[in-house]
Design an enzyme around this catalytic site. Structure first.
Site, PDB file in Angstrom:
ATOM      1  N   CYS A   1     -20.240   6.129  -0.073  1.00  0.00           N
ATOM      2  CA  CYS A   1     -20.786   7.084  -1.054  1.00  0.00           C
ATOM      3  C   CYS A   1     -19.853   7.244  -2.246  1.00  0.00           C
ATOM      4  O   CYS A   1     -20.221   7.846  -3.248  1.00  0.00           O
ATOM      5  CB  CYS A   1     -21.072   8.442  -0.402  1.00  0.00           C
ATOM      6  SG  CYS A   1     -19.625   9.504  -0.229  1.00  0.00           S
TER       7      CYS A   1
ATOM      8  N   CYS B   1     -16.708  12.482   6.030  1.00  0.00           N
ATOM      9  CA  CYS B   1     -16.811  12.616   4.582  1.00  0.00           C
ATOM     10  C   CYS B   1     -17.544  13.920   4.267  1.00  0.00           C
ATOM     11  O   CYS B   1     -18.640  14.145   4.774  1.00  0.00           O
ATOM     12  CB  CYS B   1     -17.587  11.429   4.014  1.00  0.00           C
ATOM     13  SG  CYS B   1     -17.946  11.578   2.252  1.00  0.00           S
TER      14      CYS B   1
ATOM     15  N   GLY C   1       9.239 -11.009  -2.133  1.00  0.00           N
ATOM     16  CA  GLY C   1       9.035 -10.498  -0.777  1.00  0.00           C
ATOM     17  C   GLY C   1       7.628 -10.618  -0.247  1.00  0.00           C
ATOM     18  O   GLY C   1       7.143  -9.701   0.406  1.00  0.00           O
TER      19      GLY C   1
ATOM     20  N   CYS D   1     -21.159  12.932   2.586  1.00  0.00           N
ATOM     21  CA  CYS D   1     -22.292  12.248   3.229  1.00  0.00           C
ATOM     22  C   CYS D   1     -22.200  12.226   4.750  1.00  0.00           C
ATOM     23  O   CYS D   1     -23.137  11.773   5.406  1.00  0.00           O
ATOM     24  CB  CYS D   1     -22.429  10.830   2.680  1.00  0.00           C
ATOM     25  SG  CYS D   1     -21.154   9.727   3.300  1.00  0.00           S
TER      26      CYS D   1
ATOM     27  N   ASN E   1      12.959 -14.260  -1.786  1.00  0.00           N
ATOM     28  CA  ASN E   1      12.531 -14.029  -0.409  1.00  0.00           C
ATOM     29  C   ASN E   1      13.723 -14.314   0.506  1.00  0.00           C
ATOM     30  O   ASN E   1      14.542 -15.179   0.198  1.00  0.00           O
ATOM     31  CB  ASN E   1      11.359 -14.972  -0.060  1.00  0.00           C
ATOM     32  CG  ASN E   1      10.584 -14.529   1.174  1.00  0.00           C
ATOM     33  OD1 ASN E   1      11.162 -14.326   2.234  1.00  0.00           O
ATOM     34  ND2 ASN E   1       9.275 -14.390   1.029  1.00  0.00           N
TER      35      ASN E   1
ATOM     36  N   ALA F   1      15.637  -8.832  -1.631  1.00  0.00           N
ATOM     37  CA  ALA F   1      15.143  -8.386  -2.941  1.00  0.00           C
ATOM     38  C   ALA F   1      16.059  -7.322  -3.542  1.00  0.00           C
ATOM     39  O   ALA F   1      16.357  -7.348  -4.735  1.00  0.00           O
ATOM     40  CB  ALA F   1      13.721  -7.848  -2.800  1.00  0.00           C
TER      41      ALA F   1
ATOM     42  N   HIS G   1      -4.328  -4.276  -2.777  1.00  0.00           N
ATOM     43  CA  HIS G   1      -4.775  -3.948  -1.411  1.00  0.00           C
ATOM     44  C   HIS G   1      -4.936  -2.449  -1.179  1.00  0.00           C
ATOM     45  O   HIS G   1      -4.900  -1.995  -0.044  1.00  0.00           O
ATOM     46  CB  HIS G   1      -3.807  -4.548  -0.383  1.00  0.00           C
ATOM     47  CG  HIS G   1      -3.888  -6.051  -0.311  1.00  0.00           C
ATOM     48  ND1 HIS G   1      -2.928  -6.843   0.288  1.00  0.00           N
ATOM     49  CD2 HIS G   1      -4.836  -6.914  -0.769  1.00  0.00           C
ATOM     50  CE1 HIS G   1      -3.273  -8.123   0.197  1.00  0.00           C
ATOM     51  NE2 HIS G   1      -4.428  -8.192  -0.449  1.00  0.00           N
TER      52      HIS G   1
ATOM     53  N   VAL H   1       0.832  -1.205   0.000  1.00  0.00           N
ATOM     54  CA  VAL H   1       0.000   0.000   0.000  1.00  0.00           C
ATOM     55  C   VAL H   1       0.868   1.257   0.000  1.00  0.00           C
ATOM     56  O   VAL H   1       0.349   2.366   0.026  1.00  0.00           O
ATOM     57  CB  VAL H   1      -0.979  -0.008   1.210  1.00  0.00           C
ATOM     58  CG1 VAL H   1      -2.021  -1.113   1.038  1.00  0.00           C
ATOM     59  CG2 VAL H   1      -0.249  -0.163   2.539  1.00  0.00           C
ATOM     60  N   ASP H   2       2.205   1.075  -0.037  1.00  0.00           N
ATOM     61  CA  ASP H   2       3.092   2.244  -0.120  1.00  0.00           C
ATOM     62  C   ASP H   2       3.174   2.708  -1.574  1.00  0.00           C
ATOM     63  O   ASP H   2       2.577   2.107  -2.474  1.00  0.00           O
ATOM     64  CB  ASP H   2       4.484   1.914   0.467  1.00  0.00           C
ATOM     65  CG  ASP H   2       5.217   0.832  -0.320  1.00  0.00           C
ATOM     66  OD1 ASP H   2       5.291   0.918  -1.564  1.00  0.00           O
ATOM     67  OD2 ASP H   2       5.716  -0.135   0.301  1.00  0.00           O
TER      68      ASP H   2
HETATM   69  P1  OAD Z   1       4.369 -10.371   4.910  1.00  0.00           P
HETATM   70  O1  OAD Z   1       4.862  -9.485   6.018  1.00  0.00           O
HETATM   71  O2  OAD Z   1       3.347 -11.390   5.231  1.00  0.00           O
HETATM   72  O3  OAD Z   1       5.606 -11.123   4.271  1.00  0.00           O
HETATM   73  C1  OAD Z   1       6.785 -10.447   3.971  1.00  0.00           C
HETATM   74  C2  OAD Z   1       7.736 -11.442   3.349  1.00  0.00           C
HETATM   75  O4  OAD Z   1       8.874 -10.736   2.888  1.00  0.00           O
HETATM   76  C3  OAD Z   1       8.218 -12.529   4.302  1.00  0.00           C
HETATM   77  O5  OAD Z   1       8.039 -13.787   3.671  1.00  0.00           O
HETATM   78  C4  OAD Z   1       9.710 -12.197   4.495  1.00  0.00           C
HETATM   79  O6  OAD Z   1      10.489 -13.390   4.632  1.00  0.00           O
HETATM   80  C5  OAD Z   1      10.035 -11.479   3.215  1.00  0.00           C
HETATM   81  N1  OAD Z   1      11.129 -10.488   3.298  1.00  0.00           N
HETATM   82  C6  OAD Z   1      11.471  -9.684   4.321  1.00  0.00           C
HETATM   83  N2  OAD Z   1      12.476  -8.868   3.987  1.00  0.00           N
HETATM   84  C7  OAD Z   1      12.787  -9.164   2.709  1.00  0.00           C
HETATM   85  C8  OAD Z   1      13.753  -8.649   1.765  1.00  0.00           C
HETATM   86  N3  OAD Z   1      14.595  -7.673   2.075  1.00  0.00           N
HETATM   87  N4  OAD Z   1      13.784  -9.209   0.533  1.00  0.00           N
HETATM   88  C9  OAD Z   1      12.930 -10.213   0.189  1.00  0.00           C
HETATM   89  N5  OAD Z   1      12.014 -10.729   1.029  1.00  0.00           N
HETATM   90  C10 OAD Z   1      11.938 -10.210   2.257  1.00  0.00           C
HETATM   91  O7  OAD Z   1       3.875  -9.383   3.770  1.00  0.00           O
HETATM   92  P2  OAD Z   1       2.886  -9.684   2.557  1.00  0.00           P
HETATM   93  O8  OAD Z   1       3.131 -11.017   1.991  1.00  0.00           O
HETATM   94  O9  OAD Z   1       2.952  -8.495   1.688  1.00  0.00           O
HETATM   95  O10 OAD Z   1      -2.643  -7.029   3.759  1.00  0.00           O
HETATM   96  O11 OAD Z   1       1.509  -9.689   3.312  1.00  0.00           O
HETATM   97  C11 OAD Z   1       0.355  -9.810   2.554  1.00  0.00           C
HETATM   98  C12 OAD Z   1      -0.713  -8.940   3.142  1.00  0.00           C
HETATM   99  O12 OAD Z   1      -0.861  -9.248   4.526  1.00  0.00           O
HETATM  100  C13 OAD Z   1      -0.402  -7.457   3.147  1.00  0.00           C
HETATM  101  O13 OAD Z   1      -0.707  -6.840   1.931  1.00  0.00           O
HETATM  102  C14 OAD Z   1      -1.290  -6.969   4.225  1.00  0.00           C
HETATM  103  C15 OAD Z   1      -1.013  -8.017   5.265  1.00  0.00           C
HETATM  104  O14 OAD Z   1      -2.003  -8.225   6.209  1.00  0.00           O
HETATM  105  C16 OAD Z   1      -3.490  -6.083   4.076  1.00  0.00           C
HETATM  106  O15 OAD Z   1      -3.176  -5.114   4.735  1.00  0.00           O
HETATM  107  C17 OAD Z   1      -4.867  -6.350   3.549  1.00  0.00           C
END
Ligand code: OAD
Length: 237
Positions: free
Chosen positions: A126, A143, A183, A146, A209, A227, A114, A98-99
């Protein structure tokens, strides 16, 4: 392994990069779940901070928590992995993040599954949306259309993904030759389901990863490491 991955990428006509919080970790943005360092959800209850029920119970807490994340993203800079992904116009970026770091690295279009921190939207439905200054985000407010509450423009647990973004991502994953999985813990669905979808349609899966993840079993090539150190070498021509 790097050579094998580079060979797959060089032979590919269509490449999709599916990224998660690990992509931005080297920029100083915390991940959610991380075997080595913990993550944002360590010590926090996601349902209090990232669900409609949590917002209903304490909207001020939720907005302040997101505003802290917004300020942290504002201070962060794109890292070499963002820049490498942005530099290849032939790579479609599908992200759970989300960044705005891929955008600031120069990516032309980013498919966001997301939502994004840089938007507020009406929780009343709305349709009102407003851009937010990540460096100076506003407190909880109403808002202007609304009178319902405005909330961060991100997808919370229990909510549907944006229909358009999902349709684009799904279609790209059905037809791509290589899916780079960068990642992500690959634990949050439906987004994580894109990996099995691409694999089932014949794509080669390259996972980057720092640790084994739920994507490991689907990987044709798994590159364990940061990464920012691996992705530039994979994508440079
Ligand atoms: P996670 O925090 O679940 O996973 C991050 C992954 O990045 C892990 O598997 C780490 O091992 C890996 N990691 C950490 N540093 C790294 C690096 N420098 N290079 C490569 N890999 C690295 O994050 P997401 O998979 O993005 O959703 O999580 C999915 C969703 O869960 C997010 O979008 C968010 C969260 O709840 C919502 O907010 C809806």
């Amino acid at each position: 392994m790097i050579d094998r991955a580079r060979t797959l990428i060089e032979a590919a006509e269509q490449i999709v990069a599916f990224s998660g919080a690990g992509l931005s970790a080297e920029s100083g943005v915390p991940t959610f779940r991380d075997a080595a360092t913990g993550g944002l959800w360590e010590g926090y209850d996601p349902t209090r901070l990232a669900s409609p029920g949590g917002f209903a119970a304490d909207p001020g807490l939720v907005v302040e928590w997101y505003n802290g994340r917004r300020r942290a993203v504002h201070r962060a800079l794109p890292n070499p992995a963002h820049r490498a992904l942005a530099a290849r116009a032939d790579v479609m970026n599908v992200t759970q993040n989300v960044d705005d770091l891929l955008d600031r690295a120069g990516a032309r279009s980013v498919v966001r599954l997301h939502g994004q921190l840089a938007l507020d939207r009406c929780h009343g439905g709305c349709g009102y949306e407003e851009t937010v200054d990540l460096g100076d985000p506003p407190p909880l407010r109403e808002c202007p259309h609304c009178g319902a509450r405005l909330r961060p423009g991100v997808v919370w647990f229990g909510e549907s993904l944006p229909i358009d973004a999902w349709a684009i991502a799904e279609s790209a994953c059905r037809t791509c030759d290589v899916l780079l999985v960068v990642g992500t813990s690959a634990e949050v669905y439906p987004a994580a389901g894109l990996i099995a979808l691409a694999k089932g349609e014949g794509a080669r899966i390259v996972v980057i990863n720092t640790n084994p993840s739920a994507a490991s079993d689907l990987a044709d090539v798994e590159l364990i490491g940061k990464a920012g150190e691996i992705v530039p070498g994979l994508l440079e021509r």
